[in-house]
Design a protein around this motif. Structure first.
Motif, mmCIF file in Angstrom:
data_model
loop_
_atom_site.group_PDB
_atom_site.id
_atom_site.type_symbol
_atom_site.label_atom_id
_atom_site.label_comp_id
_atom_site.label_asym_id
_atom_site.label_seq_id
_atom_site.Cartn_x
_atom_site.Cartn_y
_atom_site.Cartn_z
ATOM 1 N N SER A 14 0.825 -1.212 0.000
ATOM 2 C CA SER A 14 0.000 0.000 0.000
ATOM 3 C C SER A 14 0.856 1.259 0.000
ATOM 4 O O SER A 14 0.522 2.250 -0.669
ATOM 5 C CB SER A 14 -0.934 0.002 1.206
ATOM 6 O OG SER A 14 -0.189 -0.086 2.409
ATOM 7 N N LEU A 18 1.101 4.118 -2.883
ATOM 8 C CA LEU A 18 0.904 5.544 -2.658
ATOM 9 C C LEU A 18 2.088 6.359 -3.167
ATOM 10 O O LEU A 18 1.916 7.466 -3.683
ATOM 11 C CB LEU A 18 0.668 5.810 -1.174
ATOM 12 C CG LEU A 18 -0.717 5.376 -0.666
ATOM 13 C CD1 LEU A 18 -0.755 5.364 0.859
ATOM 14 C CD2 LEU A 18 -1.806 6.289 -1.220
ATOM 15 N N ARG A 19 3.289 5.824 -3.015
ATOM 16 C CA ARG A 19 4.464 6.533 -3.547
ATOM 17 C C ARG A 19 4.397 6.593 -5.073
ATOM 18 O O ARG A 19 4.698 7.633 -5.681
ATOM 19 C CB ARG A 19 5.743 5.846 -3.089
ATOM 20 C CG ARG A 19 7.004 6.618 -3.423
ATOM 21 C CD ARG A 19 8.167 6.204 -2.542
ATOM 22 N NE ARG A 19 8.498 4.797 -2.708
ATOM 23 C CZ ARG A 19 9.607 4.347 -3.301
ATOM 24 N NH1 ARG A 19 10.472 5.205 -3.802
ATOM 25 N NH2 ARG A 19 9.857 3.073 -3.386
ATOM 26 N N PHE A 21 1.659 6.456 -6.807
ATOM 27 C CA PHE A 21 0.543 7.352 -7.096
ATOM 28 C C PHE A 21 0.987 8.807 -6.964
ATOM 29 O O PHE A 21 0.624 9.658 -7.789
ATOM 30 C CB PHE A 21 -0.610 7.056 -6.135
ATOM 31 C CG PHE A 21 -1.863 7.828 -6.416
ATOM 32 C CD1 PHE A 21 -2.592 7.608 -7.568
ATOM 33 C CD2 PHE A 21 -2.320 8.782 -5.517
ATOM 34 C CE1 PHE A 21 -3.760 8.324 -7.834
ATOM 35 C CE2 PHE A 21 -3.464 9.509 -5.769
ATOM 36 C CZ PHE A 21 -4.202 9.281 -6.930
ATOM 37 N N ALA A 22 1.804 9.092 -5.950
ATOM 38 C CA ALA A 22 2.276 10.465 -5.740
ATOM 39 C C ALA A 22 3.142 10.935 -6.905
ATOM 40 O O ALA A 22 2.980 12.063 -7.393
ATOM 41 C CB ALA A 22 3.060 10.546 -4.429
ATOM 42 N N LEU A 43 1.755 14.394 -0.170
ATOM 43 C CA LEU A 43 1.741 12.946 0.069
ATOM 44 C C LEU A 43 3.154 12.423 0.270
ATOM 45 O O LEU A 43 3.416 11.613 1.181
ATOM 46 C CB LEU A 43 1.050 12.226 -1.089
ATOM 47 C CG LEU A 43 1.082 10.684 -1.066
ATOM 48 C CD1 LEU A 43 0.549 10.127 0.245
ATOM 49 C CD2 LEU A 43 0.299 10.129 -2.257
ATOM 50 N N LEU A 47 4.457 10.505 3.681
ATOM 51 C CA LEU A 47 5.099 9.188 3.567
ATOM 52 C C LEU A 47 6.527 9.228 4.110
ATOM 53 O O LEU A 47 6.953 8.310 4.825
ATOM 54 C CB LEU A 47 5.114 8.733 2.109
ATOM 55 C CG LEU A 47 3.791 8.240 1.522
ATOM 56 C CD1 LEU A 47 3.942 8.019 0.015
ATOM 57 C CD2 LEU A 47 3.327 6.953 2.195
ATOM 58 N N THR A 234 -10.386 11.062 1.365
ATOM 59 C CA THR A 234 -10.517 11.224 -0.083
ATOM 60 C C THR A 234 -11.532 12.309 -0.429
ATOM 61 O O THR A 234 -11.270 13.184 -1.267
ATOM 62 C CB THR A 234 -10.936 9.890 -0.729
ATOM 63 O OG1 THR A 234 -9.974 8.879 -0.412
ATOM 64 C CG2 THR A 234 -11.040 10.031 -2.238
ATOM 65 N N TRP A 260 -4.157 13.163 3.465
ATOM 66 C CA TRP A 260 -3.289 12.027 3.114
ATOM 67 C C TRP A 260 -3.023 11.154 4.329
ATOM 68 O O TRP A 260 -2.911 9.928 4.202
ATOM 69 C CB TRP A 260 -1.975 12.535 2.518
ATOM 70 C CG TRP A 260 -2.089 13.084 1.141
ATOM 71 C CD1 TRP A 260 -1.767 14.336 0.715
ATOM 72 C CD2 TRP A 260 -2.583 12.398 -0.014
ATOM 73 N NE1 TRP A 260 -2.019 14.477 -0.620
ATOM 74 C CE2 TRP A 260 -2.515 13.299 -1.104
ATOM 75 C CE3 TRP A 260 -3.071 11.109 -0.244
ATOM 76 C CZ2 TRP A 260 -2.920 12.961 -2.394
ATOM 77 C CZ3 TRP A 260 -3.482 10.764 -1.532
ATOM 78 C CH2 TRP A 260 -3.396 11.669 -2.581
ATOM 79 N N ILE A 264 -3.782 7.264 4.118
ATOM 80 C CA ILE A 264 -2.753 6.250 4.411
ATOM 81 C C ILE A 264 -3.248 5.289 5.484
ATOM 82 O O ILE A 264 -3.062 4.071 5.371
ATOM 83 C CB ILE A 264 -1.441 6.928 4.837
ATOM 84 C CG1 ILE A 264 -0.826 7.682 3.655
ATOM 85 C CG2 ILE A 264 -0.440 5.893 5.357
ATOM 86 C CD1 ILE A 264 0.343 8.570 4.029
#
Length: 360
Positions: A14, A18-19, A21-22, A43, A47, A234, A260, A264
């Motif tokens: 996950s 997200l990384r 996606f960022a 984001l 992270l 979201t 975010w 997360i």
């Protein structure tokens, strides 16, 4: 290679999703495909706050005293500097070649080089040089790598327990980040969003995630994989980018990290097939981050801003990102491991295997 990336059991799918996606948000925004008002950078900071604190926490538990901080800084040095300095040198030469006839004002001047090499471009002020202006966020990250250990060393004299030190650091980062943005909105003093002091709360939210993840062994915090938090984060982020847009810059820079943080938490230990393409992008994300910005102006000038231009921009960026990852990053990490095995005694070498920290 892809099987090794996707099969790495030491990383949460996950977070890699997200990384990836960022970096996708950043990549699309800078070419003008969409405008999400730099929330992808927020984001990255959240992270990093989480993953840097996980790495540092693990290192501090496995090594003694100053050795633990030395191991942490050496790992960061080998991870960041080789690819970054390679980009500064080769990127500058390419910028001269590609931009001298179409946008010479976007080539950094030699007198500005210290801002990039010494990681203080985010405080450098105008004029901006498009070919390397994105590096402000890496400067913020690098400064945080010094701020957090400094806070933990300070709190060592006040708090004997490691977890309490991280709690204190998180509270201080959140208070400073939000408080300094609040004063900037009132006074207009030091208000620029690239300033590290205006982004500290994003890293603080990341450390809160680390604290939540440090529960009893074999148990999962009830906030992880909480779909209500995922929906809340979201929807709030989408509303801030649409219905309530444009928000004042520093308001969005305060609200976006909170969103975010919730997202997360909602995705923390989730697994899905949809994650796989983004996890591959995450593996190359540092190279993508370093090189993509340089090609925006020349591609749009010579090829255009349409579909063909975007395709060329994507292919050229990925070629340089893959070369940077496979020819510079990975070999330097292997060199780092060999070097540290020789330098540090066996009792400290376990700290070398603390989780790697994804960076933008």
């Amino acid at each position: 290679m892809f099987s090794q990336i996707l099969g790495n059991s030491s990383r949460l799918p996950s977070l890699d999703f997200l990384r990836g996606f960022a970096i996708t948000i950043v990549f699309l925004t800078h070419f003008g495909v969409l405008d999400l008002q730099a929330v992808g950078v927020d984001l990255f900071f959240v992270l990093s706050g989480h993953l840097v604190s996980v790495s540092l926490w693990s290192t501090l538990r496995k090594a003694e005293g100053g050795t633990s901080y030395l191991i942490f800084f050496l790992k960061r040095l080998f991870r960041i500097i080789p690819a970054y300095y390679t980009f500064l040198v080769l990127g500058y030469l390419l910028a001269v070649l590609l931009l001298k006839d179409i946008s010479p004002q976007d080539i950094p001047l030699p007198r500005e080089f210290p801002q990039y090499f010494l990681f203080y471009r985010n405080y450098g002020g105008p004029p901006s040089r498009w070919s390397m202006e994105h590096l402000w966020s890496l400067c913020v990250e690098e400064q945080f790598y010094w701020i957090l250990p400094g806070m933990l060393i300070f709190f060592t004299f006040l708090l004997p327990r490691l977890d309490k030190r991280f709690v204190a650091a998180a509270v201080l980062l959140l208070t400073m980040g939000i408080g300094l943005k609040a004063q900037a909105m009132v006074t207009d003093f030091a208000e620029w969003p690239t300033y590290t002091h205006n982004r500290l709360d994003a890293f603080g939210w990341g450390i809160v995630i680390t604290l939540l993840s440090r529960g009893k062994k074999g148990t999962q915090h009830p906030l992880f994989n909480n779909k209500a938090l995922l929906v809340l984060g979201t929807l709030t982020l989408l509303l801030s980018l649409t219905v309530f847009s444009p928000l004042p810059e520093l308001v969005l820079r305060t609200l976006s990290p909170v969103c975010w943080f919730l997202i997360i938490l909602g995705l923390y230990q989730a697994r899905a097939g949809l994650f796989k393409p983004f996890r591959v992008l995450a593996f190359f994300s540092y190279g993508i981050y370093l090189w993509h910005f340089l090609f925006v102006i020349p591609v749009q000038h010579y090829v255009g801003k349409g579909g063909l231009g975007f395709l060329v921009y994507t292919l050229v960026t990925m070629v340089f990102a893959v070369l940077s990852t496979l020819c510079i990053e990975r070999p330097c990490l292997q060199l780092r491991d060999r070097f540290m095995r020789k330098v540090f005694p066996k009792k400290d070498q376990e700290a070398m295997h603390a989780p790697e920290v994804p960076i933008p």
